[in-house]
Design a protein around this motif. Structure first.
Motif, short mmCIF file in Angstrom:
data_model
loop_
_atom_site.label_atom_id
_atom_site.label_comp_id
_atom_site.label_asym_id
_atom_site.label_seq_id
_atom_site.Cartn_x
_atom_site.Cartn_y
_atom_site.Cartn_z
N ALA A 79 0.88 -1.17 0.00
CA ALA A 79 0.00 0.00 0.00
C ALA A 79 0.92 1.22 0.00
O ALA A 79 2.12 1.10 0.26
CB ALA A 79 -0.90 0.00 1.23
N GLU A 80 0.36 2.39 -0.28
CA GLU A 80 1.18 3.61 -0.31
C GLU A 80 1.78 3.86 1.06
O GLU A 80 1.13 3.74 2.08
CB GLU A 80 0.34 4.80 -0.75
N GLY A 81 3.08 4.20 1.07
CA GLY A 81 3.78 4.48 2.31
C GLY A 81 4.45 3.28 2.95
O GLY A 81 5.19 3.44 3.92
N ASP A 82 4.21 2.07 2.45
CA ASP A 82 4.84 0.87 3.01
C ASP A 82 6.34 0.89 2.76
O ASP A 82 6.81 1.32 1.71
CB ASP A 82 4.26 -0.40 2.39
N VAL A 83 7.09 0.38 3.74
CA VAL A 83 8.54 0.21 3.60
C VAL A 83 8.82 -1.28 3.71
O VAL A 83 8.39 -1.92 4.67
CB VAL A 83 9.30 0.98 4.71
N LEU A 84 9.53 -1.84 2.72
CA LEU A 84 9.83 -3.26 2.75
C LEU A 84 11.20 -3.53 2.16
O LEU A 84 11.75 -2.73 1.41
CB LEU A 84 8.75 -4.08 2.04
N ALA A 85 11.75 -4.68 2.52
CA ALA A 85 13.06 -5.12 2.03
C ALA A 85 12.84 -6.17 0.95
O ALA A 85 12.15 -7.16 1.17
CB ALA A 85 13.89 -5.69 3.18
N VAL A 86 13.42 -5.92 -0.22
CA VAL A 86 13.31 -6.84 -1.35
C VAL A 86 14.70 -7.23 -1.79
O VAL A 86 15.69 -6.64 -1.35
CB VAL A 86 12.53 -6.20 -2.52
N GLU A 87 14.80 -8.22 -2.67
CA GLU A 87 16.10 -8.61 -3.19
C GLU A 87 16.74 -7.44 -3.91
O GLU A 87 16.04 -6.56 -4.43
CB GLU A 87 15.96 -9.81 -4.11
N LYS A 88 18.06 -7.42 -3.97
CA LYS A 88 18.80 -6.26 -4.44
C LYS A 88 18.35 -5.78 -5.83
O LYS A 88 18.21 -6.57 -6.76
CB LYS A 88 20.29 -6.58 -4.49
#
Length: 102
Positions: free
Chosen positions: A15-24
């Protein structure tokens, strides 16, 4: 409003504003990246399929590049004096979702 995006061989609900860690991702902190949309929902209607979503992309901002937690791989065979210890740290990118198409 939320969307399902694909990056790094995985799918994420955002959703808008979400912070997440993804593969490089190949980008520097502060850059904007476009991620493909697989599903789009506004709470009332849901759009799924490649034809209606082919022009839709989610905009995300790169916050930082970092390494994940260490994963320890340990092999052991009892009574054979065999043991191997190895570690791995995955390269990750932290992103913040800036814009989801309407």
């Amino acid at each position: 409003m939320y969307a399902i995006i694909a990056t790094g061989g995985k799918q994420y609900k955002v959703a808008e504003g979400d912070v997440l860690a993804v593969e490089k991702l190949d980008a520097q902190p502060g850059d904007k990246v476009e991620l493909p949309v697989l599903l789009l929902s506004d709470g009332k209607s849901t759009v799924v399929g490649s034809a209606p979503l082919q022009d839709k992309t989610v905009t995300a901002e790169i916050l930082e590049q970092f390494k994940g937690e260490k994963v320890r791989v340990f092999k052991f065979k009892k009574r054979k004096r065999y043991q191997r210890d190895k570690g791995h740290r995955q390269q990750l990118t932290k992103i913040k979702i800036a814009n989801i198409p309407a």
